[in-house]
Design an enzyme around this catalytic site. Structure first.
Site, PDB file in Angstrom:
ATOM      1  N   THR A 189      -4.708   6.466  -0.186  1.00  0.00           N
ATOM      2  CA  THR A 189      -5.936   7.268  -0.211  1.00  0.00           C
ATOM      3  C   THR A 189      -5.844   8.364  -1.261  1.00  0.00           C
ATOM      4  O   THR A 189      -4.851   9.096  -1.331  1.00  0.00           O
ATOM      5  CB  THR A 189      -6.197   7.893   1.161  1.00  0.00           C
ATOM      6  OG1 THR A 189      -6.226   6.859   2.149  1.00  0.00           O
ATOM      7  CG2 THR A 189      -7.514   8.641   1.176  1.00  0.00           C
ATOM      8  N   GLU A 248     -10.533  12.844   6.869  1.00  0.00           N
ATOM      9  CA  GLU A 248     -10.404  14.169   6.273  1.00  0.00           C
ATOM     10  C   GLU A 248     -11.759  14.854   6.106  1.00  0.00           C
ATOM     11  O   GLU A 248     -11.898  16.052   6.365  1.00  0.00           O
ATOM     12  CB  GLU A 248      -9.725  14.058   4.911  1.00  0.00           C
ATOM     13  CG  GLU A 248      -8.321  13.504   4.939  1.00  0.00           C
ATOM     14  CD  GLU A 248      -7.879  13.076   3.554  1.00  0.00           C
ATOM     15  OE1 GLU A 248      -7.331  13.923   2.819  1.00  0.00           O
ATOM     16  OE2 GLU A 248      -8.099  11.894   3.199  1.00  0.00           O
ATOM     17  N   ARG A 290      -8.656   4.051  12.769  1.00  0.00           N
ATOM     18  CA  ARG A 290      -7.831   5.230  13.033  1.00  0.00           C
ATOM     19  C   ARG A 290      -7.336   5.296  14.480  1.00  0.00           C
ATOM     20  O   ARG A 290      -6.207   5.711  14.732  1.00  0.00           O
ATOM     21  CB  ARG A 290      -8.623   6.501  12.698  1.00  0.00           C
ATOM     22  CG  ARG A 290      -9.070   6.623  11.258  1.00  0.00           C
ATOM     23  CD  ARG A 290      -7.906   6.766  10.313  1.00  0.00           C
ATOM     24  NE  ARG A 290      -8.370   6.940   8.927  1.00  0.00           N
ATOM     25  CZ  ARG A 290      -7.575   6.947   7.875  1.00  0.00           C
ATOM     26  NH1 ARG A 290      -6.269   6.783   8.038  1.00  0.00           N
ATOM     27  NH2 ARG A 290      -8.061   7.092   6.650  1.00  0.00           N
ATOM     28  N   THR A 326      -9.053  -5.579   3.548  1.00  0.00           N
ATOM     29  CA  THR A 326      -8.915  -4.676   2.406  1.00  0.00           C
ATOM     30  C   THR A 326      -9.842  -5.214   1.337  1.00  0.00           C
ATOM     31  O   THR A 326      -9.753  -6.396   0.982  1.00  0.00           O
ATOM     32  CB  THR A 326      -7.466  -4.645   1.884  1.00  0.00           C
ATOM     33  OG1 THR A 326      -6.598  -4.146   2.907  1.00  0.00           O
ATOM     34  CG2 THR A 326      -7.346  -3.760   0.654  1.00  0.00           C
ATOM     35  N   GLU A 335     -10.666   4.095   3.112  1.00  0.00           N
ATOM     36  CA  GLU A 335      -9.655   4.779   2.324  1.00  0.00           C
ATOM     37  C   GLU A 335      -9.978   4.519   0.863  1.00  0.00           C
ATOM     38  O   GLU A 335      -9.919   3.379   0.393  1.00  0.00           O
ATOM     39  CB  GLU A 335      -8.245   4.298   2.679  1.00  0.00           C
ATOM     40  CG  GLU A 335      -7.814   4.755   4.069  1.00  0.00           C
ATOM     41  CD  GLU A 335      -6.346   4.470   4.369  1.00  0.00           C
ATOM     42  OE1 GLU A 335      -5.705   3.760   3.565  1.00  0.00           O
ATOM     43  OE2 GLU A 335      -5.861   4.959   5.401  1.00  0.00           O
ATOM     44  N   TYR A 357       1.269   5.661  -0.413  1.00  0.00           N
ATOM     45  CA  TYR A 357       0.787   6.874   0.262  1.00  0.00           C
ATOM     46  C   TYR A 357       1.097   8.029  -0.675  1.00  0.00           C
ATOM     47  O   TYR A 357       1.954   8.856  -0.400  1.00  0.00           O
ATOM     48  CB  TYR A 357       1.546   6.995   1.598  1.00  0.00           C
ATOM     49  CG  TYR A 357       1.090   8.062   2.569  1.00  0.00           C
ATOM     50  CD1 TYR A 357      -0.219   8.124   3.020  1.00  0.00           C
ATOM     51  CD2 TYR A 357       2.013   8.984   3.079  1.00  0.00           C
ATOM     52  CE1 TYR A 357      -0.605   9.086   3.943  1.00  0.00           C
ATOM     53  CE2 TYR A 357       1.635   9.942   4.007  1.00  0.00           C
ATOM     54  CZ  TYR A 357       0.320   9.994   4.438  1.00  0.00           C
ATOM     55  OH  TYR A 357      -0.062  10.943   5.362  1.00  0.00           O
ATOM     56  N   GLN A 416      -4.665   2.692  14.988  1.00  0.00           N
ATOM     57  CA  GLN A 416      -3.478   3.116  14.259  1.00  0.00           C
ATOM     58  C   GLN A 416      -2.722   4.231  14.989  1.00  0.00           C
ATOM     59  O   GLN A 416      -1.488   4.234  15.037  1.00  0.00           O
ATOM     60  CB  GLN A 416      -3.868   3.587  12.857  1.00  0.00           C
ATOM     61  CG  GLN A 416      -2.683   4.005  11.998  1.00  0.00           C
ATOM     62  CD  GLN A 416      -3.092   4.342  10.578  1.00  0.00           C
ATOM     63  OE1 GLN A 416      -4.200   4.047  10.148  1.00  0.00           O
ATOM     64  NE2 GLN A 416      -2.195   4.955   9.840  1.00  0.00           N
ATOM     65  N   HIS A 462      -3.879  14.224   0.295  1.00  0.00           N
ATOM     66  CA  HIS A 462      -4.153  13.402   1.478  1.00  0.00           C
ATOM     67  C   HIS A 462      -3.019  13.504   2.494  1.00  0.00           C
ATOM     68  O   HIS A 462      -3.266  13.709   3.692  1.00  0.00           O
ATOM     69  CB  HIS A 462      -4.351  11.944   1.069  1.00  0.00           C
ATOM     70  CG  HIS A 462      -4.493  10.994   2.225  1.00  0.00           C
ATOM     71  ND1 HIS A 462      -5.578  11.023   3.078  1.00  0.00           N
ATOM     72  CD2 HIS A 462      -3.666  10.014   2.684  1.00  0.00           C
ATOM     73  CE1 HIS A 462      -5.433  10.082   4.006  1.00  0.00           C
ATOM     74  NE2 HIS A 462      -4.278   9.464   3.785  1.00  0.00           N
ATOM     75  N   ASP A 515       0.846  -1.188   0.000  1.00  0.00           N
ATOM     76  CA  ASP A 515       0.000   0.000   0.000  1.00  0.00           C
ATOM     77  C   ASP A 515       0.885   1.243   0.000  1.00  0.00           C
ATOM     78  O   ASP A 515       1.779   1.375   0.844  1.00  0.00           O
ATOM     79  CB  ASP A 515      -0.914  -0.002   1.231  1.00  0.00           C
ATOM     80  CG  ASP A 515      -2.006   1.053   1.120  1.00  0.00           C
ATOM     81  OD1 ASP A 515      -2.478   1.300   0.000  1.00  0.00           O
ATOM     82  OD2 ASP A 515      -2.382   1.613   2.154  1.00  0.00           O
ATOM     83  N   LYS A 561      -4.764  -2.041  10.056  1.00  0.00           N
ATOM     84  CA  LYS A 561      -4.961  -2.252   8.624  1.00  0.00           C
ATOM     85  C   LYS A 561      -5.166  -3.708   8.236  1.00  0.00           C
ATOM     86  O   LYS A 561      -5.677  -3.989   7.159  1.00  0.00           O
ATOM     87  CB  LYS A 561      -3.731  -1.735   7.866  1.00  0.00           C
ATOM     88  CG  LYS A 561      -3.538  -0.236   7.934  1.00  0.00           C
ATOM     89  CD  LYS A 561      -4.507   0.466   7.016  1.00  0.00           C
ATOM     90  CE  LYS A 561      -4.094   1.916   6.835  1.00  0.00           C
ATOM     91  NZ  LYS A 561      -4.966   2.591   5.868  1.00  0.00           N
ATOM     92  N   ASP A 564      -9.074   0.355   1.554  1.00  0.00           N
ATOM     93  CA  ASP A 564      -8.180  -0.132   2.596  1.00  0.00           C
ATOM     94  C   ASP A 564      -8.708   0.341   3.949  1.00  0.00           C
ATOM     95  O   ASP A 564      -8.238   1.333   4.503  1.00  0.00           O
ATOM     96  CB  ASP A 564      -6.760   0.376   2.350  1.00  0.00           C
ATOM     97  CG  ASP A 564      -5.727  -0.410   3.133  1.00  0.00           C
ATOM     98  OD1 ASP A 564      -6.009  -1.572   3.470  1.00  0.00           O
ATOM     99  OD2 ASP A 564      -4.641   0.119   3.388  1.00  0.00           O
ATOM    100  N   GLU A 612      -9.223   4.171  -2.624  1.00  0.00           N
ATOM    101  CA  GLU A 612      -8.004   3.911  -3.376  1.00  0.00           C
ATOM    102  C   GLU A 612      -8.329   3.168  -4.670  1.00  0.00           C
ATOM    103  O   GLU A 612      -9.429   2.651  -4.861  1.00  0.00           O
ATOM    104  CB  GLU A 612      -7.027   3.054  -2.562  1.00  0.00           C
ATOM    105  CG  GLU A 612      -6.609   3.640  -1.225  1.00  0.00           C
ATOM    106  CD  GLU A 612      -5.483   2.857  -0.569  1.00  0.00           C
ATOM    107  OE1 GLU A 612      -4.694   2.202  -1.307  1.00  0.00           O
ATOM    108  OE2 GLU A 612      -5.381   2.895   0.677  1.00  0.00           O
ATOM    109  N   TYR A 637       1.174   3.045  15.472  1.00  0.00           N
ATOM    110  CA  TYR A 637       1.965   3.218  14.255  1.00  0.00           C
ATOM    111  C   TYR A 637       3.375   3.773  14.478  1.00  0.00           C
ATOM    112  O   TYR A 637       4.237   3.656  13.604  1.00  0.00           O
ATOM    113  CB  TYR A 637       1.213   4.075  13.236  1.00  0.00           C
ATOM    114  CG  TYR A 637       1.359   5.569  13.386  1.00  0.00           C
ATOM    115  CD1 TYR A 637       2.188   6.275  12.521  1.00  0.00           C
ATOM    116  CD2 TYR A 637       0.668   6.268  14.368  1.00  0.00           C
ATOM    117  CE1 TYR A 637       2.319   7.658  12.631  1.00  0.00           C
ATOM    118  CE2 TYR A 637       0.791   7.631  14.479  1.00  0.00           C
ATOM    119  CZ  TYR A 637       1.614   8.331  13.610  1.00  0.00           C
ATOM    120  OH  TYR A 637       1.735   9.684  13.721  1.00  0.00           O
TER     121      TYR A 637
END
Length: 447
Positions: free
Chosen positions: A380, A394, A267, A287, A229, A158, A270, A163, A156, A283, A263, A231, A274
């Site tokens: 994303t 967001e 939050r 997916t 997300e 970014y 994470q 974003h 994945d 995550k 995905d 994607e 993370y």
């Protein structure tokens, strides 16, 4: 005609099919599209290769048995044609290579075209043989779609500047939202291939460690900030050997096609886990990808220039020409008892800062090998306006600005019973090359 001219004919915007539903300008599955997937139906529970056209699915093996579809000789000899289309994944077909993909596309386009005056003599056979047509064309409404590929590995990225800027502004210094490395390379991480599921698969809310703002230690419980997300993903069609990187200029030749990809992201889990190594349980739980793979050949008419990249990338990440695609994208949210979904985001793939070719080149530059069926997510996709963001994080600015829903109520993050649907398409003049949808319903966490 040459192969290149035959291939170009499959993209002719004036071409129409005798499968009338495919000729609707808002139908995702026009004759210019012809995406590949895996399906079963009520007449035959065996999973097999299909191609979408209008409101029908072409059972490709039936056409091969009838002698109307022939793989290139070298491809058939190498793999055994009978196993390619009667398979529970597309991997064997994809492994035959781009010449085989294109040959099948050209033959199917001819067989399904309304006007046969400039095509092979036998292209009307399918259209005019009612018994064969009954066996070869399955009603999409009567079919079940499955995960289209066996996925050896999942990465994945970014790669949306908008974003990354939004997230950096939210959780760090808005004046320094992007970390120094972000503009130098496609940032990515290796995800969990085992939990990639097909559209329509229910998604269970994950449990994990949560660190509440004023608590000294974490607690264990169900995710409270479940998110999507928006994607896309691309499927590797030709791998590379260990220690042999793929040049950026050659990378697109290694891509079979694209899917929609959600995905799902926990939050709150994470945010706690993370640092220092990145997301893990936030995550790995699911997916979701769309069941139809749209080939790069079908997307070719919608190729557009990517955003300007400043600073200019290092040499190994440079490629000439246009490498973005004009793909309209939407996110829809439907609560459990709602009759209609609310469209909560509209954006476009063309906003992506790092291209698929750059992602693939960067992935392999260290010598990392890839394999047929590998899935690589875009990250994303957010646009430049508040209604074009690709995540609830967001869209609601981490829950501070709730979204109003069409039938009443609001959302900050996803609730149990909510159905989230991604949609995407390229709009041509009088036809559409679409991906269908990518959806999942959230079911409660386990006690």
């Amino acid at each position: 005609m040459s192969v290149s001219s035959d291939l170009q004919a499959t993209l002719d915007p004036s071409r129409r099919s005798w499968v009338e539903a495919a000729n609707d300008a808002a139908c995702d599955f026009s004759i210019q599209n012809l995406p590949f997937g895996i399906f079963s139906d009520s007449r035959d529970a065996v999973w097999r290769v299909g191609v979408a056209i209008g409101d029908r699915i072409v059972d490709v093996a039936v056409l091969e048995d009838a002698g109307l579809l022939v793989l290139p000789l070298a491809s058939a000899n190498e793999s055994g044609a009978s196993s390619v289309f009667r398979s529970d994944s597309l991997n064997a077909f994809i492994a035959l290579g781009r010449d085989a993909w294109r040959s099948v596309r050209i033959q199917l386009s001819g067989l399904l075209a309304r006007d046969t005056t400039t095509l092979r003599d036998d292209t009307a056979t399918l259209r005019d043989d009612a018994a064969l047509r009954e066996r070869a064309l399955v009603s999409a409404a009567d079919a079940t779609l499955h995960l289209p590929v066996q996925i050896p590995g999942y990465t994945d990225f970014y790669s949306s500047k908008e974003h990354a800027t939004n997230v950096g502004s939210m959780f760090r210094d808005p004046k320094n939202a992007l970390l120094p490395n972000w503009s130098e390379m496609p940032i990515g991480y290796n995800g969990r291939a085992s939990s990639v599921v097909a559209s329509g698969t229910p998604v269970r809310r994950p449990n994990g460690q949560l660190k509440l703002p004023d608590a000294e230690r974490p607690v264990f419980g169900a995710c409270r900030k479940l998110d999507i997300e928006l994607e896309t993903g691309f499927i590797v069609g030709r791998g590379n050997a260990l220690g042999e990187p793929v040049a950026c200029a050659e990378a697109e030749a290694h891509i079979f096609g694209m899917v929609l990809l959600n995905d799902w992201s926990a939050r709150d889990i994470q945010q706690w886990e993370y640092v220092p190594l990145g997301p893990f349980n936030a995550k790995t739980f699911a997916t979701t990808i769309s069941p139809w793979i749209v080939t790069l050949d079908a997307l070719e008419p919608f190729r557009v220039a990517q955003p300007e990249q400043v600073p200019q990338p290092l040499d190994y990440l440079r490629h000439d020409g246009a490498h973005a695609f004009d793909i309209a994208l939407e996110v829809r949210l439907r609560p459990q008892r709602a009759r209609e979904a609310t469209t909560i985001s509209r954006t476009n793939f063309r906003h992506m800062y790092w291209t698929m070719a750059q992602q693939f080149a960067h992935h392999t530059v260290s010598g990392c090998n890839t394999r047929v069926g590998d899935l690589m997510g875009s990250g994303t996709i957010s646009g430049p306006t508040a209604d074009s963001y690709g995540s609830l994080l967001e869209l609601t600015w981490n829950g501070k600005q709730p979204l109003e829903l069409k039938e009443g109520g609001t959302r900050t993050f996803i609730e149990d019973g909510d159905e989230l649907t991604l949609a995407g398409w390229c709009q041509g003049e009088g036809y559409r090359v679409g991906f269908g949808t990518c959806s999942g319903v959230i079911v409660p966490a386990r006690d």
